[in-house]
Scaffold this motif. Structure first.
Motif, PDB file in Angstrom:
ATOM      1  N   ALA A   1       0.823  -1.212   0.000  1.00  0.00           N
ATOM      2  CA  ALA A   1       0.000   0.000   0.000  1.00  0.00           C
ATOM      3  C   ALA A   1       0.857   1.262   0.000  1.00  0.00           C
ATOM      4  N   TYR A   2       1.987   1.221   0.698  1.00  0.00           N
ATOM      5  CA  TYR A   2       2.886   2.379   0.719  1.00  0.00           C
ATOM      6  C   TYR A   2       3.395   2.674  -0.687  1.00  0.00           C
ATOM      7  N   ALA A   3       3.712   1.620  -1.424  1.00  0.00           N
ATOM      8  CA  ALA A   3       4.171   1.807  -2.800  1.00  0.00           C
ATOM      9  C   ALA A   3       3.070   2.407  -3.668  1.00  0.00           C
ATOM     10  N   VAL A   4       1.839   1.930  -3.501  1.00  0.00           N
ATOM     11  CA  VAL A   4       0.730   2.451  -4.308  1.00  0.00           C
ATOM     12  C   VAL A   4       0.547   3.952  -4.054  1.00  0.00           C
ATOM     13  N   TYR A   5       0.617   4.364  -2.801  1.00  0.00           N
ATOM     14  CA  TYR A   5       0.478   5.782  -2.472  1.00  0.00           C
ATOM     15  C   TYR A   5       1.533   6.615  -3.204  1.00  0.00           C
ATOM     16  N   HIS A   6       2.777   6.162  -3.150  1.00  0.00           N
ATOM     17  CA  HIS A   6       3.845   6.984  -3.712  1.00  0.00           C
ATOM     18  C   HIS A   6       3.959   6.846  -5.222  1.00  0.00           C
TER      19      HIS A   6
END
Length: 368
Positions: A240-245
């Protein structure tokens, strides 16, 4: 280019599969087209049944894309076509035809979703069609009416009670057109994630709303990205952190200044592992290539960051990327050439070619 290689030299050494459009995006479009054909043939009962099943069973297409939104897209294909042509009279006629679908199926949340999403699509398109800063009162009123109708349709049903991530997504899409969007966005996002914690679309949608200029700030964006990981870590790790960034990079043209680079590289690996697909591998490789290029331009002050990004890029190319999908390399062939030279440069200077090897790419010196 590193190692004194020209971009055309690097590209000429690629013997791995290179596709204009990846298989995942092709599959998504085929699903849309198949169901658009069913809609054109008036097979609405079958469409509603398929929409309900794929939604409630969380059926996934290649690349992690949920099938239900693709079916809904297909059911609205005639409306979307009219919107893309900016034929507003035809769009209103197509929307009226969808309203008839709801009238005939008033207790079916799937019918309500299709119509509500149609109203949202038309409202947003009409707003974008106006010159910057010149939206008329009539156009504002028209957009508000569409959002009011969409909200009324969605509010007839509860996404949690219906076990419907699709309905939760459409309710979330109401946020730009309702007054209290900032106060309910986190709650609606939470519902969507609870219903389908593997769906990256929920994180991408919320990431936009958490950006400055929408309902958030840079510091708040980072907190929400970390919160998203806590919500879904048991299912998709740090993805999810990757999707945000990734979403932030698409909007800003660069990574958010708040990004924890080491954590992001770990998250990007989880993002790829979650589906194991070539679409995400290409997205990751393209993004890492652009980040590495920026750090290499100022290597004297970014040596540590460049090392981390190069390691992540090497992992993708050696171990994950089996084919190159050019639709994911949105900055073109220069970015692709840089990535290949950055990882395979020493071998390329010895005359090697880039080939598919195992689960990724490798180099091979062909004997003559």
């Amino acid at each position: 280019m590193p190692d004194g290689l020209a971009a055309d030299q690097v590209l000429s050494r690629i013997d791995a599969p290179v596709l204009r459009v990846g298989a995942e995006k092709t599959e998504w479009q085929c699903v849309r087209d198949d169901h658009a054909a069913m809609a054109a043939a008036g097979e609405w009962a079958d469409l509603l049944e398929a929409l309900r099943y794929t939604d409630q069973e969380r059926v996934m297409a290649s690349g992690g894309h949920r099938v239900a939104p693709l079916i809904s897209d297909g059911m609205r294909a005639a409306l979307t076509g009219a919107i893309n042509r900016q034929d507003w009279s035809a769009a209103q006629a197509e929307l009226a035809a969808l309203e008839v679908l709801h009238e005939r199926n008033p207790e079916d949340y799937c019918a309500a979703q299709v119509v509500a999403q149609g109203h949202i699509d038309l409202a947003l398109a009409r707003g974008r069609s106006a010159p910057q800063g010149q939206i008329s009162r009539d156009l504002l009123a028209e957009g508000a009416a569409h959002f009011d109708r969409a909200e009324a349709l969605v509010n007839q049903f509860d996404p949690i009670e219906e076990m419907s991530p699709l309905l939760a997504a459409t309710r979330y899409a109401l946020l730009p057109g309702i007054e209290d969007g900032g106060s309910v966005c986190r709650e609606w996002y939470q519902d969507w994630v609870d219903l389908d914690p593997e769906d990256a679309a929920a994180h991408a949608a919320h990431a936009v709303n958490m950006m400055p200029g929408w309902n958030g700030s840079l510091s708040g964006f980072e907190r929400e990205a970390r919160r998203a990981v806590r919500m879904t870590e048991a299912v998709t790790g740090k993805a999810a952190y990757a999707v945000y960034h990734i979403t932030a990079a698409d909007l800003l043209g660069d990574l958010s200044p708040t990004v924890d680079l080491e954590y992001f590289c770990e998250a990007l690996a989880d993002y790829q592992t979650a589906t194991g697909c070539q679409h995400r591998a290409n997205v990751a490789a393209h993004l890492l290539s652009n980040i590495a290029l920026e750090f290499r331009r100022d290597a004297s002050t970014s040596a540590y960051q460049l090392t981390k990004v190069r390691a992540a890029l090497s992992d993708v190319l050696w171990n994950r990327l089996r084919e190159i999908q050019m639709d994911c390399w949105t900055r073109g062939t220069d970015s692709l050439a840089f990535a290949m030279a950055e990882v395979f440069g020493p071998a390329l200077k010895r005359g090697a070619r880039i080939v598919r090897r195992g689960d990724g790419l490798g180099t091979l010196v062909r004997r003559t």
